[in-house]
Design an enzyme around this catalytic site. Structure first.
Site, PDB file in Angstrom:
ATOM      1  N   SER A 153       0.683  -0.542   3.264  1.00 23.41           N
ATOM      2  CA  SER A 153       0.861  -0.087   1.881  1.00 23.41           C
ATOM      3  C   SER A 153       2.471   1.503   1.905  1.00 23.41           C
ATOM      4  O   SER A 153       1.642   2.451   2.307  1.00 23.41           O
ATOM      5  CB  SER A 153      -0.122  -0.262   0.526  1.00 23.41           C
ATOM      6  N   SER A 154       3.119   0.828   0.766  1.00 23.74           N
ATOM      7  CA  SER A 154       4.421   1.657   0.882  1.00 23.74           C
ATOM      8  C   SER A 154       5.002   2.129   2.257  1.00 23.74           C
ATOM      9  O   SER A 154       5.624   1.743   3.434  1.00 23.74           O
ATOM     10  CB  SER A 154       3.387   3.091   0.067  1.00 23.74           C
ATOM     11  N   SER A 155       4.043   3.286   2.508  1.00 16.90           N
ATOM     12  CA  SER A 155       4.542   4.488   3.882  1.00 16.90           C
ATOM     13  C   SER A 155       4.183   3.495   5.154  1.00 16.90           C
ATOM     14  O   SER A 155       4.208   3.270   5.721  1.00 16.90           O
ATOM     15  CB  SER A 155       4.172   6.027   4.431  1.00 16.90           C
ATOM     16  N   HIS A 295       4.848   0.686  -8.059  1.00 20.72           N
ATOM     17  CA  HIS A 295       4.049   0.863  -6.746  1.00 20.72           C
ATOM     18  C   HIS A 295       2.850   0.866  -7.471  1.00 20.72           C
ATOM     19  O   HIS A 295       1.918   2.773  -6.467  1.00 20.72           O
ATOM     20  CB  HIS A 295       5.197   2.070  -6.854  1.00 20.72           C
TER      21      HIS A 295
END
Length: 450
Positions: A153-155, A295
């Site tokens: 997720s994300s990074s 996000h």
């Protein structure tokens, strides 16, 4: 080794995603006998990372391995508690590795996807550490080297793209939530939101450029490439939704596929899916646009879809499911993209020197809306600033634009270049994209340059 019980089962936990703390319900924990275990001395670890592993009580002799990676400011144990991958491992018998990033990126610890070392196979930093974890799981837990997968997720989603690009011989497939294309970040200074060209809304490369970045990561590699599933929310502003299209362009180019999906549908309300299959029917790239989501991915149920894409739920992940009848309830009119066949209005003749031309194509469409893309091309001389104008068809309204500045008056619309893409070399081009309500049409565009 330290054993960590899932003591927060049934409560709410803070899941750090991309530098944000998102409150999500903790998921029902796995069987009490199984627990998260920290592994030390797992091998070469240039990223200085921590490794945790979850091995379900019931698993085959050679279980698959899933590497599940957290967002900025998070940790492996946090992602274990705040995502569904461990509970699904209890059901399907795969091992989950939870790496913890140690690289500081201005707003918490993030996976290194920006350094030169992290962009080269065997170059060092976090990617090498993660491969060491996979090797350890294969050697000490009997993990199947032919069934290794990455997700995050994300990074962690960004690192998913990274690992598939650098180690296509290690990973079979990946599922990136709110990620970016491989090699999107120029360096460490380009990483933090607010100063990043990658996530600042100005990133626009050609599919060939994106594909070349992946091919350069492992020069000379000619073996099979890992399949990839991409997830993004249309209201994501931290990692802009427009980067989903850049990610699609990268991986379709790597696989030599058309950017026109072979199939599109709405698996459930607000989830719009595009699939890109090769000539044998194998879905190599799959993209989900999640209506109105910021996000905050993965949401409930999304991990199970990723596991199905990997083929770890007993299903065949490579063949598109049979086409089903349209849902009885149409998606909301603000739903994000699925796909319609591209349309365009090519200019007639060559534009004069110093002038510009513009062409349009429909990227996606759905009930009540569509996603369009406009290519602005210079003539025989460089263009320094451009404006594209057109008239909206009945019922159309533009709701979002990227790589340009929108002005609208009634049905008249104009998009002016952004600060970073106004200069176009002779015969060069740039693009901008937009979301709109209404049905797609084939507008007549005019392009002017000072």
């Amino acid at each position: 080794m330290t054993r960590i019980r899932r003591a927060l089962a049934g409560l709410s936990v803070a899941l750090a995603v991309g530098g944000l703390s998102v409150l999500v319900p903790a998921l029902t924990g796995p069987a009490a006998a199984a627990s998260l275990v920290q592994v030390t001395n797992f091998g070469n670890n240039p990223g200085g990372m921590e490794m945790h592993i979850y091995v379900p009580d019931n698993h085959p002799a050679n279980p698959a391995i899933v590497v599940a990676m957290h967002g900025c400011g998070g940790s492996g144990p946090g992602f274990y508690s705040g995502s569904e991958f461990a509970s699904l491992a209890d059901r399907y018998g795969y091992i989950v590795i939870y790496p913890s990033a140690e690289q500081q990126a201005g707003f918490g610890k993030c996976f290194d996807t920006w350094s030169d070392a992290a962009k080269r196979r065997g170059g060092g930093s976090d990617p090498v550490s993660i491969v060491s974890m996979v090797t350890y799981a294969e050697q000490h837990y009997g993990g199947d080297p032919n069934r290794v997968y990455a997700t995050g997720s994300s990074s962690g989603g960004m690192m998913t793209d990274e690992m598939l690009a650098l180690y296509p011989d290690v990973f079979k497939a990946g599922a990136a939530f709110m990620g970016v294309p491989f090699n999107c970040f120029a360096n460490a200074a380009d990483y933090p939101p607010g100063s990043s060209k990658c996530t600042g809304g100005s990133m626009d490369r050609t599919p060939q450029q994106w594909g070349d970045a992946v091919r350069a990561a492992y020069p000379g590699y000619t073996g099979p490439r890992p399949r990839i599933q991409l997830w993004h929310g249309t209201a994501d502003t931290l990692v802009p939704y427009s980067l989903l299209q850049e990610d699609i362009e990268q991986w379709t180019n790597v696989f030599g596929l058309s950017q026109t999906p072979t199939r599109s549908d709405t698996p459930q309300s607000g989830w719009n899916r595009r699939q890109y299959a090769d000539s044998s029917g194998t879905v190599q790239v799959e993209a989900y646009s999640i209506q109105g989501a910021g996000h905050q991915l993965p949401m409930s149920g999304m991990a199970a879809v990723a596991i199905a894409f990997f083929g770890l739920n007993g299903a065949n992940p490579t063949t598109p499911p049979p086409t089903t009848a349209p849902p009885t309830t149409a998606p909301p009119t603000t739903a994000p993209p699925t796909t319609a066949p591209p349309t365009s209005n090519p200019p007639t003749g060559n534009p004069p020197s110093g002038a510009c031309s513009a062409t349009y194509r429909t990227i996606n469409s759905w009930s009540g809306g569509f996603q369009g893309e406009v290519t602005v091309t210079a003539g025989g001389a460089a263009v320094n600033g451009w404006t594209v104008r057109w008239t909206l068809a009945g019922g159309q309204t533009v709701t979002q634009v990227w790589n340009g500045t929108l002005s609208a008056s009634g049905t008249s619309v104009s998009v002016r270049n952004a600060s970073y893409n106004g200069s176009i070399p002779p015969s060069g081009s740039t693009t901008f994209g937009f979301l709109a309500n209404g049905s797609p049409s084939n507008p007549t565009l005019s392009c002017t340059s000072p």
